[in-house]
Design a protein around this motif. Sequence first.
Motif, PDB file in Angstrom:
ATOM      1  N   LEU A 157       0.867  -1.443   0.403  1.00 19.10           N
ATOM      2  CA  LEU A 157      -0.473   0.350  -0.211  1.00 19.10           C
ATOM      3  C   LEU A 157       0.927   1.097  -0.270  1.00 19.10           C
ATOM      4  O   LEU A 157       0.125   2.409  -0.656  1.00 19.10           O
ATOM      5  N   THR A 187       2.564   1.314  -3.754  1.00 20.02           N
ATOM      6  CA  THR A 187       1.626   2.020  -3.833  1.00 20.02           C
ATOM      7  C   THR A 187       0.956   3.786  -4.127  1.00 20.02           C
ATOM      8  O   THR A 187       0.713   4.579  -4.780  1.00 20.02           O
ATOM      9  N   ALA A 188       0.622   4.194  -3.068  1.00 20.93           N
ATOM     10  CA  ALA A 188       0.341   5.141  -2.663  1.00 20.93           C
ATOM     11  C   ALA A 188       2.227   6.491  -3.331  1.00 20.93           C
ATOM     12  O   ALA A 188       1.640   7.479  -4.168  1.00 20.93           O
ATOM     13  N   SER A 202       1.435   6.549  -6.873  1.00 19.82           N
ATOM     14  CA  SER A 202       1.006   7.918  -6.950  1.00 19.82           C
ATOM     15  C   SER A 202       1.305   8.886  -7.051  1.00 19.82           C
ATOM     16  O   SER A 202       0.851   9.677  -7.720  1.00 19.82           O
ATOM     17  N   LEU A 227       3.375   9.742  -9.189  1.00 17.76           N
ATOM     18  CA  LEU A 227       2.636  10.304 -10.923  1.00 17.76           C
ATOM     19  C   LEU A 227       1.631  11.723 -10.637  1.00 17.76           C
ATOM     20  O   LEU A 227       1.849  12.224 -12.004  1.00 17.76           O
ATOM     21  N   ALA A 228       0.984  11.482  -9.857  1.00 14.93           N
ATOM     22  CA  ALA A 228       0.609  12.867  -9.917  1.00 14.93           C
ATOM     23  C   ALA A 228       1.301  14.789  -9.490  1.00 14.93           C
ATOM     24  O   ALA A 228       0.893  15.148 -10.456  1.00 14.93           O
ATOM     25  N   ALA A 267       2.342  15.067 -13.288  1.00 16.42           N
ATOM     26  CA  ALA A 267       1.127  15.547 -13.973  1.00 16.42           C
ATOM     27  C   ALA A 267       0.652  16.587 -14.173  1.00 16.42           C
ATOM     28  O   ALA A 267       0.744  17.662 -14.372  1.00 16.42           O
ATOM     29  N   PHE A 268       0.808  17.144 -12.392  1.00 11.80           N
ATOM     30  CA  PHE A 268       0.819  18.298 -12.590  1.00 11.80           C
ATOM     31  C   PHE A 268       2.250  19.587 -12.609  1.00 11.80           C
ATOM     32  O   PHE A 268       2.192  20.584 -13.660  1.00 11.80           O
TER      33      PHE A 268
END
Lengths: 221, 144
Positions: free
Chosen positions: A18, A21-22, A25, A28-29, A32-33
């Motif tokens: 977990l 994955t967090a 993520s 990834l975010a 993206a920003f």
Amino acid sequence: MTRAQANLPALAVALVLLTATAGLSVALADAAFASVDRDPADRRVADTLSDRLVAPESPTTRRANVLRERVLSLSRAALDRSFPVVRGHAVRLEVDGATVLDRGDPTGGATVRRVVLLARQQSVTLVPTLDRNATTLPRRTGRVTLTLRPANATVRTVRANGRVVLHDPSGLNGTYDVRVSRFETVRLAFATDRPLAPGSVELTYYPTRTTKATLAVTVDV
Amino acid sequence: MSETGRGIRGQGRGQLSLSVVEAGIGVVLVLAVAMGFAYDLPAPDTRDAQLETYAEDAVTVLAGEPPRHRGATRLAEVARSPETFDRERDAFERRVDRILPDNLLYRVETPHGAVGFREPAGVAVGEATVTTVEGDVTVRVWYA
């Protein structure tokens, strides 16, 4: 007891999974920003190009938002020369849905639509019948070309709606270009020493016909 | 009964899978949020900007038109007095209707009245105002 012992590694594995994955993520975010298009170049160029195309001082317009007919045959070189903002970008200009210019494939770019008028200038030449040395133009125009051939009379002054537009104390004779207001009907009056003979004045005026159109500018950088 | 028996015998396996199932659900939830970023962030809404452009263009075109009778410009003629407004309103409304694209509705407000449609609540509206010698004229447009 055995059950709890068996659960501990499973819990550890679950937590590790977990957390990984967090972390992934969040990364990834963040990416993206960081990469998001905060300054959309397509839209900026399309906006600027459309503004320049309809600006009153543009070579493609007669006045603000009134396009000359030549915009329908604008060449790519002329576009680059007059509107350097679009140099090297894929662009498409449409007037009422018909493509008038395209370069590259701007599909997927930004489109800006403008409400414009298309002006077509005609020229009408007539020999007016003078009523007391004055005549009223049948249509509004921004410019009149006057050809004065007063046989034995002397035309000293020409007035448009009372305003002096031509004056020569020794007499006007020849072809003159006169700017008049297109916002009012023009009455030309000729100040002469004797009544003008019929046919001694020939005038050409330039009424414009405007039709409405939508100009769509699509640019893909 | 036999199912209960199997459950008791496989008790350890059942407990283990529960943790993994919980972790699995957690991973799916986190990934679902992450997917929102993996695809493009929503594009900015450009409809409002386009509406403003339409409204600006409409007043620019109208402000540059010569009057039908007398006055500085067509807009000034319409805004001049209640009489000129009444006389010009039909022709003016037809003109505005012709100038704007078909997918737009409009309302034009002058000092002596308005032409066009009633403005609905809760829609994006583009607005532009032009000053004439007789007062302000405001054009509002929205998508039909």
